[in-house]
Scaffold this active site. Sequence first.
Site, PDB file in Angstrom:
ATOM      1  N   HIS A  11      -3.749  37.092 -45.085  1.00 21.80           N
ATOM      2  CA  HIS A  11      -4.472  38.370 -45.023  1.00 21.80           C
ATOM      3  C   HIS A  11      -5.756  38.272 -45.849  1.00 21.80           C
ATOM      4  O   HIS A  11      -5.754  38.487 -47.064  1.00 21.80           O
ATOM      5  CB  HIS A  11      -3.562  39.486 -45.553  1.00 21.80           C
ATOM      6  CG  HIS A  11      -4.088  40.868 -45.344  1.00 21.80           C
ATOM      7  ND1 HIS A  11      -3.438  41.818 -44.584  1.00 21.80           N
ATOM      8  CD2 HIS A  11      -5.201  41.486 -45.794  1.00 21.80           C
ATOM      9  CE1 HIS A  11      -4.129  42.944 -44.582  1.00 21.80           C
ATOM     10  NE2 HIS A  11      -5.221  42.764 -45.320  1.00 21.80           N
ATOM     11  N   HIS A  13      -9.989  39.139 -45.340  1.00 27.81           N
ATOM     12  CA  HIS A  13     -11.138  39.600 -44.544  1.00 27.81           C
ATOM     13  C   HIS A  13     -12.320  38.698 -44.853  1.00 27.81           C
ATOM     14  O   HIS A  13     -12.686  38.544 -46.031  1.00 27.81           O
ATOM     15  CB  HIS A  13     -11.476  41.045 -44.893  1.00 27.81           C
ATOM     16  CG  HIS A  13     -10.347  41.995 -44.620  1.00 27.81           C
ATOM     17  ND1 HIS A  13     -10.254  42.732 -43.460  1.00 27.81           N
ATOM     18  CD2 HIS A  13      -9.248  42.310 -45.355  1.00 27.81           C
ATOM     19  CE1 HIS A  13      -9.158  43.469 -43.503  1.00 27.81           C
ATOM     20  NE2 HIS A  13      -8.522  43.231 -44.634  1.00 27.81           N
ATOM     21  N   HIS A 191      -2.834  46.757 -40.174  1.00 28.88           N
ATOM     22  CA  HIS A 191      -2.834  47.373 -41.497  1.00 28.88           C
ATOM     23  C   HIS A 191      -2.081  48.704 -41.397  1.00 28.88           C
ATOM     24  O   HIS A 191      -2.436  49.557 -40.571  1.00 28.88           O
ATOM     25  CB  HIS A 191      -4.248  47.695 -41.957  1.00 28.88           C
ATOM     26  CG  HIS A 191      -5.031  46.532 -42.508  1.00 28.88           C
ATOM     27  ND1 HIS A 191      -5.349  45.435 -41.775  1.00 28.88           N
ATOM     28  CD2 HIS A 191      -5.565  46.331 -43.742  1.00 28.88           C
ATOM     29  CE1 HIS A 191      -6.051  44.596 -42.524  1.00 28.88           C
ATOM     30  NE2 HIS A 191      -6.200  45.112 -43.721  1.00 28.88           N
ATOM     31  N   GLU A 194      -0.675  51.102 -46.402  1.00 23.12           N
ATOM     32  CA  GLU A 194      -1.513  50.874 -47.591  1.00 23.12           C
ATOM     33  C   GLU A 194      -1.839  52.258 -48.172  1.00 23.12           C
ATOM     34  O   GLU A 194      -1.542  52.556 -49.309  1.00 23.12           O
ATOM     35  CB  GLU A 194      -2.790  50.119 -47.204  1.00 23.12           C
ATOM     36  CG  GLU A 194      -3.733  49.844 -48.377  1.00 23.12           C
ATOM     37  CD  GLU A 194      -5.077  49.253 -47.936  1.00 23.12           C
ATOM     38  OE1 GLU A 194      -5.466  49.415 -46.758  1.00 23.12           O
ATOM     39  OE2 GLU A 194      -5.769  48.659 -48.801  1.00 23.12           O
ATOM     40  N   ASP A 272      -6.691  39.782 -49.704  1.00 21.34           N
ATOM     41  CA  ASP A 272      -7.386  40.866 -48.990  1.00 21.34           C
ATOM     42  C   ASP A 272      -8.911  40.665 -49.027  1.00 21.34           C
ATOM     43  O   ASP A 272      -9.491  40.189 -48.059  1.00 21.34           O
ATOM     44  CB  ASP A 272      -6.985  42.216 -49.600  1.00 21.34           C
ATOM     45  CG  ASP A 272      -7.031  43.374 -48.620  1.00 21.34           C
ATOM     46  OD1 ASP A 272      -7.233  43.137 -47.422  1.00 21.34           O
ATOM     47  OD2 ASP A 272      -6.846  44.528 -49.057  1.00 21.34           O
ATOM     48  N   ASP A 273      -9.544  41.051 -50.128  1.00 23.36           N
ATOM     49  CA  ASP A 273     -11.009  40.950 -50.299  1.00 23.36           C
ATOM     50  C   ASP A 273     -11.265  40.485 -51.734  1.00 23.36           C
ATOM     51  O   ASP A 273     -11.663  41.299 -52.593  1.00 23.36           O
ATOM     52  CB  ASP A 273     -11.662  42.324 -50.083  1.00 23.36           C
ATOM     53  CG  ASP A 273     -11.228  42.976 -48.772  1.00 23.36           C
ATOM     54  OD1 ASP A 273     -11.720  42.581 -47.710  1.00 23.36           O
ATOM     55  OD2 ASP A 273     -10.366  43.876 -48.828  1.00 23.36           O
TER      56      ASP A 273
END
Length: 327
Positions: A11, A13, A191, A194, A272-273
């Site tokens: 996962h 981005h 997603h 969350e 994630d980021d």
Amino acid sequence: MTTHLPKVELHLHLEGAAPPAFIRGLAQEKSVNLDGIFDEAGNYSYSDFNDFLRVYEAATSVLTSPEDYARLTTAVLEQCAANDVIYAETFLSPDFCGGRDVGAWREYLHAMQEAATKAEAQDGIILRGIVTCIRHFGPEKAKETALCAAETAGDWIVGYGIAGDEMAGKPSDFAYSFDMAREAGLRLTAHAGEWGGAASVRDAWRDLRVERIGHGVHAIQDPALVDELAEAGVVLEVCPGSNVALGVAKRWADHPIEKLRAAGVKVTVSTDDPPFFHTTMRAEYDRLADTFGWDDEIFGQIAKTSAEAAFCDAETRTTLLTKLETP
Ligand code: ADE
Ligand code: ZN
């Protein structure tokens, strides 16, 4: 020492993994003023999740060509390899890569794949792409995104997903685009859970028929759902550092990943980021070890679960599982 264990990240981005200095450099080259999205130390600066999405899209606005995405891919894979990641799946959005035009998307994709092939030759890291629609852009755009995905489905584009504002619309609005992707042979993730509660996880799972859920941590609110996820073998792409940075969990000790794991849910660990959340895969492992006492055996199990849940072909999976067994 858990830190240097080989890792599989499901996962991530691509734009969200852009180092801030990389984005600032591109902004300078293109004479775009992005001052408002950085703090004094040069890190991304945002106040809450909606502001995060705004900053994310502003940073992404300087990525305007296949060449930019090739450079981004190289920069991101350097970071992954430096964190002992041997395989990553990255979310890619045709929205940002040629405005959902299939011809333009092919050019962006070609550039990213070329960069990934070079990184694999250099560092051994393997990358695959998951085409991802953006929930707050709406279901009509998602259909165009799904067409890009379906047209390029294969050994490298291996999945289809949905990211963005979980509070915008409902999963069933996007069912048509997920059906298109499924029919093209793509594997599916969404997603959910969350920002939304357990019902949001259940809706995404039921209405989009996904085999993985991005985050999914709010499933913990519903013990029956937790049991169902465990029973069905649904894989959660859990990103604890992201959840703490965005306030989904107040503190690491409050994060439900250990409770979900203990309940038999297949959990995996991702960033994630990463620069947005001041994290890396090594940092995630360190915090999980400190907070929950996870040891090499548990991390080994997490990596194996991740490799088994990866959307790659069988041959690549065997390569990964062999690497994990003989690091
Ligand atoms: N896009 C990038 N990061 C995201 C996140 N944490 N949630 C939803 N959409 C995203
Ligand atoms: Zn995400």
